[in-house]
Design a protein around this motif. Structure first.
Motif, short mmCIF file in Angstrom:
data_model
loop_
_atom_site.label_atom_id
_atom_site.label_comp_id
_atom_site.label_asym_id
_atom_site.label_seq_id
_atom_site.Cartn_x
_atom_site.Cartn_y
_atom_site.Cartn_z
N UNK A 32 1.09 -0.86 0.13
CA UNK A 32 -0.01 -0.03 0.11
C UNK A 32 1.13 1.23 -0.03
N UNK A 33 2.00 1.05 0.58
CA UNK A 33 2.84 2.60 0.57
C UNK A 33 3.64 2.60 -0.62
N UNK A 34 3.95 1.48 -1.46
CA UNK A 34 4.45 1.57 -2.94
C UNK A 34 3.26 2.22 -3.75
N UNK A 35 2.20 1.90 -3.46
CA UNK A 35 0.88 2.24 -4.26
C UNK A 35 0.64 3.67 -3.91
N UNK A 36 0.75 4.11 -2.72
CA UNK A 36 0.75 5.53 -2.17
C UNK A 36 1.74 6.46 -3.02
N UNK A 37 2.89 6.14 -2.67
CA UNK A 37 4.05 6.55 -3.26
C UNK A 37 3.81 6.89 -4.76
N UNK A 38 3.49 5.90 -5.67
CA UNK A 38 3.20 6.06 -6.96
C UNK A 38 2.14 6.80 -7.09
N UNK A 39 0.89 6.92 -6.55
CA UNK A 39 0.04 7.91 -6.62
C UNK A 39 0.31 9.32 -6.27
N UNK A 40 1.16 9.56 -5.39
CA UNK A 40 1.68 10.71 -4.84
C UNK A 40 2.56 11.39 -6.01
N UNK A 41 3.19 10.63 -6.65
CA UNK A 41 4.27 10.99 -7.78
C UNK A 41 3.25 11.35 -8.87
N UNK A 42 2.28 10.70 -9.38
CA UNK A 42 1.36 11.05 -10.37
C UNK A 42 0.50 12.27 -10.17
N UNK A 43 0.12 12.44 -8.77
CA UNK A 43 -0.61 13.70 -8.59
C UNK A 43 0.35 14.84 -8.47
N UNK A 44 1.62 14.58 -7.96
CA UNK A 44 2.51 15.80 -7.95
C UNK A 44 2.90 16.14 -9.28
N UNK A 45 2.85 14.94 -10.24
CA UNK A 45 3.29 15.49 -11.78
C UNK A 45 2.12 16.20 -12.56
N UNK A 46 0.95 15.69 -12.30
CA UNK A 46 -0.26 16.11 -13.24
C UNK A 46 -1.25 17.05 -12.52
N UNK A 47 -1.45 16.94 -11.38
CA UNK A 47 -2.39 17.71 -10.83
C UNK A 47 -1.82 19.06 -9.75
N UNK A 48 -0.64 18.84 -9.26
CA UNK A 48 -0.20 20.01 -8.42
C UNK A 48 0.17 21.09 -9.44
N UNK A 49 0.74 20.96 -10.39
CA UNK A 49 1.18 22.19 -11.38
C UNK A 49 -0.31 22.95 -11.74
N UNK A 50 -1.27 22.37 -12.03
CA UNK A 50 -2.50 22.93 -12.38
C UNK A 50 -2.86 23.80 -11.00
N UNK A 51 -2.94 23.05 -9.83
CA UNK A 51 -3.62 23.91 -8.61
C UNK A 51 -2.56 24.83 -8.22
N UNK A 52 -1.32 24.85 -8.49
CA UNK A 52 -0.26 25.93 -8.36
C UNK A 52 -0.60 26.97 -9.17
N UNK A 53 -0.77 26.84 -10.44
CA UNK A 53 -0.96 27.87 -11.33
C UNK A 53 -2.46 28.61 -10.89
N UNK A 54 -3.41 27.96 -10.49
CA UNK A 54 -4.47 28.74 -10.29
C UNK A 54 -4.33 29.40 -8.94
N UNK A 55 -3.48 29.30 -8.08
CA UNK A 55 -3.52 29.65 -6.80
C UNK A 55 -2.04 30.64 -6.52
N UNK A 56 -1.54 30.99 -7.90
CA UNK A 56 -0.29 31.99 -7.66
C UNK A 56 -0.71 33.03 -6.80
N UNK A 57 -1.67 33.91 -7.10
CA UNK A 57 -1.90 35.00 -6.18
C UNK A 57 -1.88 34.92 -4.92
N UNK A 58 -2.65 33.49 -4.56
CA UNK A 58 -2.72 33.22 -3.01
C UNK A 58 -1.30 32.89 -2.52
N UNK A 59 -0.55 32.28 -3.41
CA UNK A 59 0.59 31.85 -2.65
C UNK A 59 1.65 33.15 -2.89
N UNK A 60 1.64 34.00 -3.53
CA UNK A 60 2.32 35.39 -3.45
C UNK A 60 2.04 35.95 -2.23
#
Length: 115
Positions: A32-60
């Motif tokens: 389960x830890x290996x699957x979770x690590x894989x899912x975390x990697x995929x989410x960080x690669x595909x979802x996080x950049x979109x969320x980061x872009x959408x929240x740039x003003x809040x992050x700044x």
């Protein structure tokens, strides 16, 4: 490919270590830890950049502190997607887990020498 496998294994080991800390994070097994690590990697690669872009003003506006909340969102989403990976205290566990994962991953990568 080797770097990907090393990162996957290090993240899985980090998740197992985190599950032993009193942070409200539970992982049933190494698989389960290996699957979770894989899912975390995929989410960080595909979802996080979109969320980061959408929240740039809040992050700044928060001088980058909102990125910790984004990491908690990704961490919580991974826990929601992977059966056998649970957050006992919800958002608090996600925030603590995301922070602990980054610290423990950094320490393990320094020990392994794969920075």
């Amino acid at each position: 490919m080797t770097a990907f496998i090393v990162t996957l294994i290090v993240t899985a080991i980090s998740l197992l270590i985190i599950s032993r800390l009193p942070l409200g994070i539970e992982i049933d097994s190494l698989a389960k830890a290996l699957i979770a690590a894989l899912v975390l990697g995929l989410l960080n690669a595909f979802i996080k950049p979109v969320l980061f872009f959408l929240t740039i003003p809040l992050t700044l506006l928060t001088l980058g502190l909102f990125s910790l909340f984004l990491n908690a969102i990704i961490f919580g989403l991974a826990a929601w997607l992977v059966e056998g990976f649970r957050l006992r205290w919800g958002l608090w566990s996600a925030i603590l887990g995301a922070f602990a994962l980054s610290v423990i991953n950094s320490l393990i990568f320094r020990l392994v020498g794969a920075t």
